[in-house]
Design a protein around this motif. Structure first.
Motif, mmCIF file in Angstrom:
data_model
loop_
_atom_site.group_PDB
_atom_site.id
_atom_site.type_symbol
_atom_site.label_atom_id
_atom_site.label_comp_id
_atom_site.label_asym_id
_atom_site.label_seq_id
_atom_site.Cartn_x
_atom_site.Cartn_y
_atom_site.Cartn_z
ATOM 1 N N THR A 15 -32.673 41.818 -3.900
ATOM 2 C CA THR A 15 -33.853 40.873 -3.229
ATOM 3 C C THR A 15 -33.204 39.488 -2.936
ATOM 4 O O THR A 15 -32.618 38.811 -3.446
ATOM 5 N N LEU A 16 -33.780 39.315 -1.638
ATOM 6 C CA LEU A 16 -33.177 37.920 -1.044
ATOM 7 C C LEU A 16 -34.004 37.099 -1.257
ATOM 8 O O LEU A 16 -35.041 36.986 -1.861
ATOM 9 N N ALA A 17 -33.602 35.688 -0.823
ATOM 10 C CA ALA A 17 -34.285 34.513 -1.211
ATOM 11 C C ALA A 17 -35.661 34.494 -0.676
ATOM 12 O O ALA A 17 -36.645 33.779 -1.226
ATOM 13 N N ASP A 18 -35.889 34.869 0.413
ATOM 14 C CA ASP A 18 -37.204 35.003 1.065
ATOM 15 C C ASP A 18 -38.316 36.141 0.580
ATOM 16 O O ASP A 18 -39.302 36.334 1.309
ATOM 17 N N THR A 20 -37.616 39.373 1.072
ATOM 18 C CA THR A 20 -37.308 40.543 1.651
ATOM 19 C C THR A 20 -36.055 41.270 0.564
ATOM 20 O O THR A 20 -35.490 40.780 -0.153
ATOM 21 N N THR A 21 -35.768 42.466 1.092
ATOM 22 C CA THR A 21 -34.486 43.006 0.451
ATOM 23 C C THR A 21 -33.588 43.621 1.232
ATOM 24 O O THR A 21 -33.775 43.868 2.387
ATOM 25 N N HIS A 22 -32.367 43.937 0.764
ATOM 26 C CA HIS A 22 -31.352 44.283 1.528
ATOM 27 C C HIS A 22 -30.771 45.469 1.028
ATOM 28 O O HIS A 22 -30.573 45.338 -0.250
ATOM 29 N N PRO A 23 -30.672 46.564 1.784
ATOM 30 C CA PRO A 23 -30.065 47.730 1.205
ATOM 31 C C PRO A 23 -28.552 47.589 0.668
ATOM 32 O O PRO A 23 -27.644 47.056 1.273
ATOM 33 N N THR A 24 -28.172 48.235 -0.475
ATOM 34 C CA THR A 24 -27.117 47.874 -1.332
ATOM 35 C C THR A 24 -26.707 49.171 -2.152
ATOM 36 O O THR A 24 -27.467 49.954 -1.851
ATOM 37 N N GLY A 25 -26.016 48.872 -3.217
ATOM 38 C CA GLY A 25 -25.595 49.982 -4.195
ATOM 39 C C GLY A 25 -24.153 49.606 -4.540
ATOM 40 O O GLY A 25 -23.812 48.344 -4.604
ATOM 41 N N PHE A 26 -23.218 50.485 -4.881
ATOM 42 C CA PHE A 26 -22.017 50.058 -5.124
ATOM 43 C C PHE A 26 -21.176 50.385 -3.878
ATOM 44 O O PHE A 26 -21.538 51.136 -3.014
ATOM 45 N N TRP A 27 -19.974 49.665 -3.977
ATOM 46 C CA TRP A 27 -19.398 49.862 -2.772
ATOM 47 C C TRP A 27 -18.064 50.823 -3.021
ATOM 48 O O TRP A 27 -17.316 50.983 -3.869
ATOM 49 N N GLY A 173 -19.376 37.419 5.494
ATOM 50 C CA GLY A 173 -20.096 38.828 5.529
ATOM 51 C C GLY A 173 -21.668 38.843 6.042
ATOM 52 O O GLY A 173 -22.111 39.641 6.326
ATOM 53 N N GLY A 174 -22.098 37.539 6.196
ATOM 54 C CA GLY A 174 -23.384 37.155 6.947
ATOM 55 C C GLY A 174 -24.480 37.222 5.959
ATOM 56 O O GLY A 174 -25.681 37.027 6.318
ATOM 57 N N LEU A 175 -24.354 37.227 4.527
ATOM 58 C CA LEU A 175 -25.294 36.947 3.402
ATOM 59 C C LEU A 175 -25.307 35.756 2.625
ATOM 60 O O LEU A 175 -26.308 35.500 1.832
ATOM 61 N N ALA A 176 -24.616 34.840 2.936
ATOM 62 C CA ALA A 176 -24.389 33.707 2.094
ATOM 63 C C ALA A 176 -25.873 32.712 2.211
ATOM 64 O O ALA A 176 -26.098 32.160 1.233
ATOM 65 N N ASP A 177 -26.353 32.890 3.447
ATOM 66 C CA ASP A 177 -27.595 32.008 3.536
ATOM 67 C C ASP A 177 -28.908 32.790 3.295
ATOM 68 O O ASP A 177 -29.993 32.337 3.677
ATOM 69 N N LYS A 178 -28.599 33.969 2.769
ATOM 70 C CA LYS A 178 -29.886 34.789 2.711
ATOM 71 C C LYS A 178 -30.073 35.262 1.201
ATOM 72 O O LYS A 178 -31.206 35.406 0.673
#
Length: 230
Positions: A15-18, A20-27, A173-178
């Motif tokens: 769950t992002l700051a706004d 919305t959600t970002h797909p994830t899981g384990f790497w 990685g592009g997620l720091a501000d999200k």
């Protein structure tokens, strides 16, 4: 042969700051490389997740650009299919720590969603730390350390030196501000000392029985370090 507990996220989205959600899981690499090393050394691996759900892989971790090219991406995908323990996890809530010789937490953004606030995982981590048995955590896995809070409100890992996914890597990685929060910042606020290395380069930090790695490239050397302690 010893039994090694893999504690893996059950979250498939962050769950992002706004809101919305970002797909994830384990790497994938962070699970595959240690699994291969532990099995090759003759150890048994048991996977545990919150609620015993089958852990989701972050699909981005299977992409060629995340693995240095198609050949390595295909190798990791094949190894993941052979990681059969992922398909039959036990409930984290039912784990008895004394049945295991070591504990390992892979990363991916998933732990920021569930393990960072999971009290059962927090108790397990505190118990592993106090037992003196090897405890290894990599990349975003150290988010789980945030749930290891003692009765007096202090973090069990306060004062420990760790490696973890850095603010700089999150930015690149592009997620720091999200995201709602940054792992390096939150660990520092909890009193955990983050020792940052160069972005994306292997960085393994050991402090007493705790072994931590900064990023996917740190997963294989972290596994080697844990095996030395078994």
């Amino acid at each position: 042969m010893s039994k090694i507990l893999f504690v893996v996220t059950g979250a498939d989205r962050l769950t992002l700051a706004d809101g919305t959600t970002h797909p994830t899981g384990f790497w994938a690499e962070e699970a595959v490389a240690p699994h291969e090393a532990f099995r090759a050394a003759g150890h048994e691996v048991v996977v545990a997740t919150p609620g015993g759900v089958v852990p989701p892989v972050d699909r981005a971790s299977l992409a060629p650009e995340a693995n240095g090219g198609r050949e390595n991406a295909d190798r990791i995908a094949k190894a993941l299919r052979s990681f059969t323990e992922l398909r039959r996890p036990v409930r984290l809530e039912d784990v008895r720590l004394d049945e295991y010789a070591a504990v390992f937490y892979p990363g991916g953004h998933g732990p920021m969603e569930d393990l960072a606030v999971d009290p059962g995982s927090g108790r397990l981590l505190t118990g592993a730390l106090e037992s003196g048995k090897p405890l290894a955590v990599v990349c975003h896995g150290p988010a789980a350390l945030l749930a290891a809070v003692r009765a007096d409100g202090t973090n069990a890992f306060a004062g420990y030196e760790v490696a973890a996914f850095t603010n700089e890597e999150e930015t690149q990685g592009g997620l720091a501000d999200k995201v709602k929060w940054l792992l390096q910042d939150r660990l520092t606020e909890a009193g955990v000392r983050v020792r940052a290395g160069a972005p994306w380069a292997p960085n393994v930090v050991t402090d007493r029985n705790l072994v931590t790695g900064q990023n996917p490239a740190s997963s294989a050397p972290l596994a080697e370090e844990l095996l030395k302690r078994l």
